[in-house]
Each structure stands twice: as C-alpha cells, then as structure tokens.
Design an enzyme around this catalytic site. Structure first.
Site, PDB file in Angstrom:
ATOM      1  N   THR A  62      -8.974  -0.952   0.792  1.00  7.06           N
ATOM      2  CA  THR A  62      -9.611  -1.847  -0.170  1.00  7.06           C
ATOM      3  C   THR A  62      -8.708  -3.031  -0.472  1.00  7.06           C
ATOM      4  O   THR A  62      -9.194  -4.084  -0.907  1.00  7.06           O
ATOM      5  CB  THR A  62      -9.961  -1.129  -1.484  1.00  7.06           C
ATOM      6  OG1 THR A  62      -8.824  -0.379  -1.918  1.00  7.06           O
ATOM      7  CG2 THR A  62     -11.154  -0.209  -1.302  1.00  7.06           C
TER       8      THR A  62
ATOM      9  N   LYS B 268      -9.283  -7.227  -1.249  1.00  3.96           N
ATOM     10  CA  LYS B 268      -8.720  -8.005  -2.358  1.00  3.96           C
ATOM     11  C   LYS B 268      -8.033  -9.269  -1.835  1.00  3.96           C
ATOM     12  O   LYS B 268      -8.190 -10.354  -2.396  1.00  3.96           O
ATOM     13  CB  LYS B 268      -7.708  -7.159  -3.144  1.00  3.96           C
ATOM     14  CG  LYS B 268      -8.278  -5.873  -3.743  1.00  3.96           C
ATOM     15  CD  LYS B 268      -7.143  -4.961  -4.243  1.00  3.96           C
ATOM     16  CE  LYS B 268      -7.619  -3.560  -4.547  1.00  3.96           C
ATOM     17  NZ  LYS B 268      -6.492  -2.601  -4.676  1.00  3.96           N
TER      18      LYS B 268
ATOM     19  N   LYS C 207      -0.171   4.196   8.196  1.00  4.88           N
ATOM     20  CA  LYS C 207      -0.343   2.798   7.784  1.00  4.88           C
ATOM     21  C   LYS C 207       0.656   1.863   8.479  1.00  4.88           C
ATOM     22  O   LYS C 207       0.513   0.639   8.420  1.00  4.88           O
ATOM     23  CB  LYS C 207      -0.212   2.674   6.263  1.00  4.88           C
ATOM     24  CG  LYS C 207      -1.387   3.300   5.486  1.00  4.88           C
ATOM     25  CD  LYS C 207      -1.171   3.174   3.977  1.00  4.88           C
ATOM     26  CE  LYS C 207      -2.227   3.856   3.133  1.00  4.88           C
ATOM     27  NZ  LYS C 207      -3.431   3.026   2.922  1.00  4.88           N
TER      28      LYS C 207
ATOM     29  N   LYS D  78       0.865  -1.176   0.000  1.00  3.11           N
ATOM     30  CA  LYS D  78       0.000   0.000   0.000  1.00  3.11           C
ATOM     31  C   LYS D  78       0.899   1.223   0.000  1.00  3.11           C
ATOM     32  O   LYS D  78       2.112   1.091   0.195  1.00  3.11           O
ATOM     33  CB  LYS D  78      -0.915   0.008   1.230  1.00  3.11           C
ATOM     34  CG  LYS D  78      -0.204  -0.307   2.554  1.00  3.11           C
ATOM     35  CD  LYS D  78      -1.174  -0.449   3.720  1.00  3.11           C
ATOM     36  CE  LYS D  78      -1.838  -1.791   3.816  1.00  3.11           C
ATOM     37  NZ  LYS D  78      -3.280  -1.748   3.763  1.00  3.11           N
ATOM     38  N   ARG D  79       0.348   2.399  -0.220  1.00  2.55           N
ATOM     39  CA  ARG D  79       1.175   3.608  -0.125  1.00  2.55           C
ATOM     40  C   ARG D  79       1.913   3.622   1.211  1.00  2.55           C
ATOM     41  O   ARG D  79       1.370   3.167   2.232  1.00  2.55           O
ATOM     42  CB  ARG D  79       0.291   4.853  -0.250  1.00  2.55           C
ATOM     43  CG  ARG D  79      -0.164   5.126  -1.675  1.00  2.55           C
ATOM     44  CD  ARG D  79       0.992   5.354  -2.623  1.00  2.55           C
ATOM     45  NE  ARG D  79       1.643   6.607  -2.368  1.00  2.55           N
ATOM     46  CZ  ARG D  79       1.617   7.656  -3.194  1.00  2.55           C
ATOM     47  NH1 ARG D  79       0.995   7.584  -4.359  1.00  2.55           N
ATOM     48  NH2 ARG D  79       2.230   8.773  -2.875  1.00  2.55           N
TER      49      ARG D  79
HETATM   50  C1  LIG Z   1      -6.101  -1.570  -3.915  1.00  2.69           C
HETATM   51  C2  LIG Z   1      -4.921  -0.732  -4.200  1.00  2.69           C
HETATM   52  C3  LIG Z   1      -4.541   0.273  -3.304  1.00  2.69           C
HETATM   53  C4  LIG Z   1      -5.250   0.513  -1.984  1.00  2.69           C
HETATM   54  O1  LIG Z   1      -4.586  -0.236  -0.993  1.00  2.69           O
HETATM   55  P1  LIG Z   1      -4.894  -0.036   0.560  1.00  2.69           P
HETATM   56  O2  LIG Z   1      -4.097  -1.119   1.208  1.00  2.69           O
HETATM   57  O3  LIG Z   1      -6.357  -0.214   0.739  1.00  2.69           O
HETATM   58  O4  LIG Z   1      -4.411   1.325   0.915  1.00  2.69           O
HETATM   59  C5  LIG Z   1      -3.431   1.033  -3.605  1.00  2.69           C
HETATM   60  N1  LIG Z   1      -2.724   0.821  -4.738  1.00  2.69           N
HETATM   61  C6  LIG Z   1      -3.057  -0.143  -5.605  1.00  2.69           C
HETATM   62  C7  LIG Z   1      -2.227  -0.341  -6.826  1.00  2.69           C
HETATM   63  C8  LIG Z   1      -4.162  -0.950  -5.380  1.00  2.69           C
HETATM   64  O5  LIG Z   1      -4.485  -1.904  -6.265  1.00  2.69           O
END
Ligand SMILES: *Cc1c(COP(=O)(O)O)cnc(C)c1O
Length: 865
Positions: A709, A713, A604, A598-599
C-alpha cells in the site's frame, strides 16, 4: 471447591451496570407511538445538550475549560503537552457529539451492519486527521494561536497509536476512515494493547535495538472507556458433550473484556464510526479458592495473568510464531467481539436465523478465524440450534481476506495447544472437519491426497489446525488484496477449494489508501495546488479521487509544472529539516530522493537496494572527478522495523547503517550519493517521507508481496515507482501507464523455475552477475565494517538465493540507469509525476470499501439525518 461463582452464569455476558448498553439505546414509546422522554424534565435536558463547537470563541472556551477543569492546570503552567491534551479533549467532545448522533441514527434505522475484525490497527496520530475531517483545522489554528500556541507544534506532541506492524494494520485504519467517510455502518474490533509496536533504536554498531512503546503513559483523548460494556471470556477447563451435538464448557480461567471506543470521524460528514478495542481485566472474585486459602499473592498473580492478554502487540509481520499468549489474544478478542455483535443483534428482536441478513463480519487475515468456531459454539450450545442451521448462519456471515501466500506466514496452531486452551472449540473444529471431508469425499471419491490437502488438520506429531482452510470453509466469500495475489490464492494455497466450491466464492479487492491522510493531511501544499488547479472543492475530489484525472490536461503546462516541482521541493526541504533535527545530518535537497520504507523482510529485498547503492558507490569511486559531474546525485532513504527475532532482517539494518557511515563520510562521492537509515519507522515518519520522494522502491521477489500500500501512497503524492511486476505495482502501472513506472526483474511464473535451478543446477554468483560478485567481495573485504558479521547475509545470495537477488541484480541496475536518464529530463520527469498522481483514483480506500460493501457484505450507505 468453595468457589461461589454461580454455574448458571457460565459463558454469559458479564452483568452490566445499566439495563441497556449506552450504544444501543432507544426510547420507549407510548400507546400512540410517540417517544417517551426517559427521565427528568425534557426541556432542561435538551437546553443543555451541546452541539459542535464550530466557531473560534466556542473553541477557545472549550480548550480553556479543559485546561482549567479536566487537566486542573492554568495558563502559566501550561506547556505544549498540556495544551495538546486540552485541544485534543475539546476535539474529542465534538467527535463524541457526532458519534452519539451516528449511533442513535443507526440504532433507529437498524440496517445491515458490517464488522471489521483486525488484530492490528496502525492508526498513527489522530488530532490533525480529526481536525481535517471535521473541517475545523483553520478555526482551531486561529483559536490555538489566540491562546499563545501553534497548532502544528501541538499536533507534533501526539504519540502515534502504533497498534499494528505494517501494511495489514494500516489497511484496517484506512478502511475505517473510508467507511466513515462513505457513510457505511461499519465498526472495527481490535485489542487495546498497552504496548504497541516497539520503538526502534540504532545501537553504536548499527544494530536495531527494541524499546517498549508505553503509548498510554500520557492521557489518551481518543478513546472512551466503556466499563459497562464487559464480557466474560473463558479459557481452559473442560468440555463435556451432552445430547444433540451440544456440549457444556466449564471450569478454567475467566477473564473480563472491557470495551474502549475509538471514534472514527468521516470526512465532510457527521457520520462517525467506531473501533471497539478490548482490554483484558481479571474477573472480580476470580479464584476465590486462593482467597480462602489466604494466598493473597496467588490471587494477585492470576490478576496479572488476565491483564497480560492485552499487554503487548506481537511484533511479527508476515511470520507466524506459535505462542500460547498470542492464541489467547486471538480468542479473547474474537469471543468478546462476537458476544458484543450478538448482543446488538438481539436488541433487534429478530429470529436468530436472520443473523446473516443483519450482520456481516470481515476477517482481516486468519487471526480472527476462531470467531467462526465461537459463533458455532454460541449457536449450538447456547442458542440450541441444530448443527446444520448453525453452520448455515455462520457460512453466510463471515468473509475472509487472505493477505499472504508465503508459507512461513500461514497460521497453523498445534492441536494439543488448542485442545488445552479451548477444549470445546477443538471439538467443534474436528466436527466441522468431519462433515466437510465427507462432502469432499462425495464430490471427489477415492482421492485421499485431496482429502489430506484440504483437511483442517495437518497430520503429524503434533497435528496442526490450518487456519486458512478453516477461514475459507467457514466464510461466504474469500478475497485476496490485488489481482495477481488473488490469482495466486486461487491457483496455489486454495486451489483445491476453488475446485470444490467453484470460482464464485473467490474474489479480489485490491487494497487502497485514504487520500485524506495520505494526501491532504501529509501533503497540504500539494492538496492546495490540486484544489486550485481542478477548480473544484477539496471536499469533492477527496471523496471522489477519480476527479484527479482533471490534472492531466495541465501536465504539459510549464507554469503548472513549475508549481508542482516547487511543492515537491518544499516537501524535500521539510524532510531534510526533519533529518537534521532528529539525526543531526544535513542532506543535499538538490539530489533525487530515492525512498524504500516498509517492514524489513527478505522477500521485500531491502538488501537488493543496498547492494545497488554499494555498486553505485564503487562506480563513483572508480570515476575521474570530472566525470562525476554528470552523475545524477541521489539520496537513498531507508526506514523500517525488523521483527526482534528475525536475524537476517536485523543484519540488513546493520549493514545499511554501516555502509551509510562509509559513503556519507567519503568526500569524493558524498555530493553524488548519500544513504540514510531513518530509525523508528511509523505512520508519522511515513507522512514526512512520502511527500518528499522523487522515486520509491517496491522491489519484492515477484509473487511475494500480496499488494503493498505504500506504493499507492507514494504515487498519489507524485513519486515515481521503481518496482518488480508484483502485487499492486501491476495495477498501478495499468492505471498510470507503463511508460511512467520503472519495472524490472523476473516474473512470477519464472520464480519457481529459477529457484529449482539454484538447487539442482547451481551456478556461481560470479557467473550469474559479475557486478554483484564484485559488490559482495568488497563488503567481504571489510571495507564497510566487520565483514565476518555480515557473511551469513552475503551467503544467502551466494548460495541458494531463495529471493532471487542475484538473478534480478543486473536488470535492477539497468532500471536504475533508466531512472537516472529520465530524471535528467526535468520537464519529462515532472510530467510523469503529475500524470502518475492524476491517475491514482482507483487506489482510494473509498473504492475498496465500497467494493466490500456491495459485492461482499450487502451493506448500504446512509446519509445521516
Ligand atoms: C503504508 C504503511 C506500511 C505498508 O507499507 P508497504 O510498503 O506496503 O509494505 C507499513 N507501515 C506504515 C507505517 C505504513 O504507513
């Protein structure tokens, strides 16, 4: 002044080459109501219209035709890149056929439409997704094979469309996939950045380096330029009030917005929606003064400044940076989108007061808040409506989604900057504020603090405009993106507004992800196993994800468990292969794959994960070799980009890479613990990592992650969740059962108290967590690289520790121990994995988009005729 610009055209849409927009076309009718064929011989036209190329001979014919003519290449000079382009162009032809049918269908039906305004669209690749949604993957595989190529290799030639930073941009992409699949009349609007999110490289010392992403340097088959969809957008100049509250805005700079349409195919439907991305171009004949003065260079310069507007995506995630060019982007996009929406509405020939019955506009965060002000301007200044009528239309048209309660992420713009760039809009904002505060005053007399809190203007030098307040009062409804987050919105940043408007204006729509991309496309083996096991068509459960519950009854079946485990193993091998070919590193695929992608952001807490890994390493080192044999081997994956100006986040990356070098090289322990930082995280990288994860980490400080999100996944793909009680983690646990997730850490209501204690009753880290103090000291000793460089990062935890890393460290370690124990029980783990996946139906973005359509927009589903 020698300018030849006709003042009457000021503020008007640019002249179009055609009488009607190509997207709003309807035939004329004769006296009996029969449609009149518009031109030429009807039969000749109709005989030559093509349909979908849906058999192998038509597919190969179309591909070869594009090789030969569009690309001007031949069989012997065709490489994978060229073959990809020809295949993409042939798929695009199909998308356009469906797109045209969809648009004329909806033009005839004239239903209420919704528009999703998002400054970010993190689309990833399109070819594979389009083939799957069109149901043409197998036929293309065969056709491409006959032409001597491999379809998977060609799919890999495509560059990601990285027009977003992270979750917010990917959410927009999932929502358009779902609106197309669920046959809702929804369009997206965004900007066509010539440079998307930067490419991340890792330098020799482990630091993040940023390179531009010139994603348009190859042919982009997935957009259709609409040079005749063009609108003038004004900046600067002056606004003069005339009578009836109206004003005339003139002078300044005019820029043209050109539309590029990106077709979004629904899954298993011909319905194909649209994202219109705007490109900024200089206005022809702009700045004639400099031409007259012979100052050619200056004229070219101003051209450059126009196209600068859409040159680059700002790479900040959850952080407001007040650059003038960013504000220009926001207005340029809001103004062009509204002009386009208003033009389409006017084709209906309905009274303007009916606008909200035909149009709903969803604001993805506060980035498009100026659209509220722009619609007021159009209605009052151009359409001659009274302020009250205009405000009534506006506040029944817009809907605002809040994405964060982090103070540093809330948008506020300096009044002087807005006044300079958009003088008329600043007047309107002041007027909105005046009327609004009068109403607040009436309801809550003599409450000055309340007025100051609710004002659109934050007082000070300079003053600021608070965009969340403006978005809230200009919208019909406001929502957060998970239950906890929506609760926090209602009780913190918008508390006063709930008291003023009452609770019904404030709702929740928990985010979702599209199961087409995030299961069927990225995990074809699991998708096939699910279809097989459920005994229903893939096209059915992929559009009704609750059907996954049918897997529950197989969760104890050893044969099914073995198949499930085999799929996970194959995906781990696929990831290992990716790592080996991109990084040249071999990983142990027998180990547990533990993933945090994630970022990179302090909230986080990738740092917490890293400190946990160092702790594990130190423990392994301290063990006798024979005792290590009982340890659950683990490979820890990190990926994510840090904003280029975010010092602490970049330091986290550097420390991860430096620690990884030490522990991966340690022969005593590397059978049991490896750590990898995968550079240049993107949608395509996520598609390889997510299906391969046994465990994923979503460990934000409670109350900081709005939803997340990627947690959805992972769980959808049978990866278990280790996380804090935050965002959508909570709802995931509610669905899959708390016994199937690993929770730890302080809860949201405790966080403020703990922070307060850090400030006023500080306790040394040695007392808060001796284990953590030991880890910090080992890093400080220089064991993992240049210690002084990392000290500022270590000090964030030793000192005020705003994100509660030290307070959550021990319970984090305890949760990791539970994970190890659970993983040792192979059958128990597979069962958890199956049940998790089976109970993720709620998190389909289909559920979320239908929720918006029903509870917010009042927009209906349509079966394409
Ligand atoms: C789903 C997704 C995110 C969001 O990730 P989080 O863990 O919910 O912050 C960020 N970047 C990409 C490329 C993603 O597919």
């Amino acid at each position: 002044m020698t300018s030849t610009i006709d003042p009457k055209t000021i503020g008007q849409p640019a002249k179009r080459h055609h009488k009607r927009s190509p997207t709003g076309y309807l035939p004329d009718k004769d006296k009996s109501g029969k449609e009149i064929w518009p031109r030429g011989d009807e039969k000749t036209w109709k005989d030559n219209l093509r349909g979908i190329s849906n058999d192998v001979p038509k597919i190969t014919k179309s591909i070869v035709n594009h090789v030969q003519t569009t690309l001007a290449r031949q069989a012997y000079n065709l490489d994978d890149q060229g073959a990809y382009e020809a295949v993409a162009l042939s798929v695009r032809d199909n998308l356009i056929v469906n797109w045209n049918d969809t648009q004329s269908f909806f033009t005839r039906k004239a239903p209420k439409r919704a528009y999703y305004l998002s400054l970010e669209w993190l689309m990833g690749r399109t070819l594979d997704n389009a083939l799957l949604n069109l149901g043409l993957k197998e036929k293309y595989k065969t056709g491409v094979d006959k032409l001597g190529f491999n379809v998977e290799n060609l799919i890999d030639e495509e560059r990601d469309a990285g027009l977003g930073n992270g979750g917010l941009g990917r959410l927009a992409a999932c929502y358009l996939d779902s609106s197309a699949s669920q046959e809702l009349p929804v369009w997206g609007y965004g900007l066509r950045y010539r440079y998307g999110i930067f490419q991340q490289l890792i330098g020799p010392d482990g630091s993040q380096l940023e390179a531009p992403d010139p994603w348009l340097q190859h042919l982009n088959a997935w957009e259709i330029p609409r040079f005749d969809v063009a609108y003038d957008v004004r900046f600067y100049g002056h606004a003069e009030r005339v009578d009836n509250g109206k004003a005339v805005w003139s002078g300044g700079q005019e820029v043209v917005a050109i539309g590029y349409d990106v077709p979004i195919p629904g899954y298993h439907t011909r319905n194909t929606n649209n994202i219109r991305l705007w490109d900024a171009q200089p206005k022809r004949g702009f700045d004639l003064n400099s031409f007259n003065a012979g100052d050619y260079e200056r004229a070219v310069d101003s051209s450059n400044s126009a196209s600068n507007i859409t040159s680059v995506l700002y790479p900040n995630d959850n952080h407001m940076v007040g650059k003038e060019l960013r504000l220009k982007q926001q207005y340029f996009w809001s103004a062009a989108s509204l002009a386009d929406i208003l033009r389409r509405f006017k084709n209906l020939e309905k009274p303007i007061t009916e606008f909200p019955e035909h149009v709903a506009i969803q604001l993805n965060d506060t980035h498009p808040t100026l659209a509220i002000v722009e619609l007021m301007r159009l209605l009052v200044d151009d359409e001659d409506l009274s302020w009250e009528k205009a405000w009534n239309i506006v506040t029944n048209t817009f809907f605002y989604t809040n994405h964060t309660v982090l103070p540093e992420a809330l948008e506020k713009w300096p009044v002087p900057l807005l006044q300079h760039l958009l003088p008329r809009h600043m007047q309107i904002i002041f007027d909105i504020n005046l009327f609004f505060l009068q109403a607040v005053e009436k309801k809550f007399p003599d409450d000055r603090d309340r007025l100051a809190r609710m004002s659109l203007i934050q007082e000070g030098t300079p003053q600021y405009v608070r965009m969340a307040n403006l978005a809230c009062i200009g919208s019909r409804k406001v929502n957060g993106v998970a239950e906890l987050h929506s609760h926090l919105v209602r009780t913190t940043i918008l508390k006063d507004f709930v008291e003023f408007y009452g609770p019904s204006k404030f709702g929740n729509v928990t985010n979702g992800v599209t199961p087409r991309r995030w299961l069927d496309q990225c995990n074809p083996l699991l998708s096939a196993l699910i279809t097989d096991t459920l005994g229903i068509a893939k096209s059915k459960w992929l559009k009704d994800l609750d059907l996954l519950k049918g897997l529950i009854k197989h969760a104890d079946d050893p044969v099914f468990q073995e198949k499930w485990r085999t799929v996970k193993q194959a995906n781990k091998e696929r990831l290992a292969h990716f790592v080996e070919t991109t990084l040249g590193v071999k990983v142990n695929t027998k180990a547990m794959f533990d993933v945090q992608i994630k970022r990179i952001h302090e909230y986080k807490r990738q740092f917490l994960n890293l400190l946990g890994v160092v702790h594990r390493y130190l423990l392994l080192k301290s063990m006798k070799p024979e005792d290590r044999k009982d340890v659950n081997p683990r490979v820890v994956f990190f990926a994510g980009k840090a904003a280029p100006g975010y010092y602490m986040a970049k330091l986290v990356i550097r420390l991860i890479v430096n620690v990884a070098r030490v522990i991966n090289a340690d022969k005593d322990t590397n059978k049991y613990l490896e750590m990898l930082f995968i550079p240049d995280y993107s949608v395509s990288v996520a598609e390889v990592l997510i299906p391969a994860s046994d465990l994923s980490q979503h460990i934000s400080t409670a109350g900081t992650e709005a939803s997340g999100t990627s947690n959805m996944k992972f769980c959808l793909n049978g990866g278990l969740l280790l996380g804090t009680v935050d965002g959508a983690n909570i709802e995931i646990a509610e669905e899959v059962g708390e016994e199937n997730v690993f929770f730890f850490g302080h809860l949201t209501p405790q966080v403020e108290d703990v922070r307060h204690a850090h400030l006023y009753h500080p306790v040394p880290v040695e007392e808060r967590s001796p284990a953590l103090a030991n880890v910090l000291n080992e890093i400080s000793s220089g064991r993992f690289g240049p210690a002084p460089d990392f000290e500022p990062l270590l000090n964030t935890v030793r000192q005020h520790d705003y994100y509660l890393v030290s307070d959550d460290f021990d319970s984090y370690l305890a949760a990791l121990e539970l994970v190890d124990k659970a993983y040792k029980d192979k059958k128990g783990w597979v069962k958890k994995s199956i049940i998790t996946s089976a109970k993720m139906g709620k998190f389909s973005s289909d559920r979320a988009i239908l929720n918006y359509a029903e509870e917010y927009w009042n927009v209906e589903q349509y079966k394409l005729e």
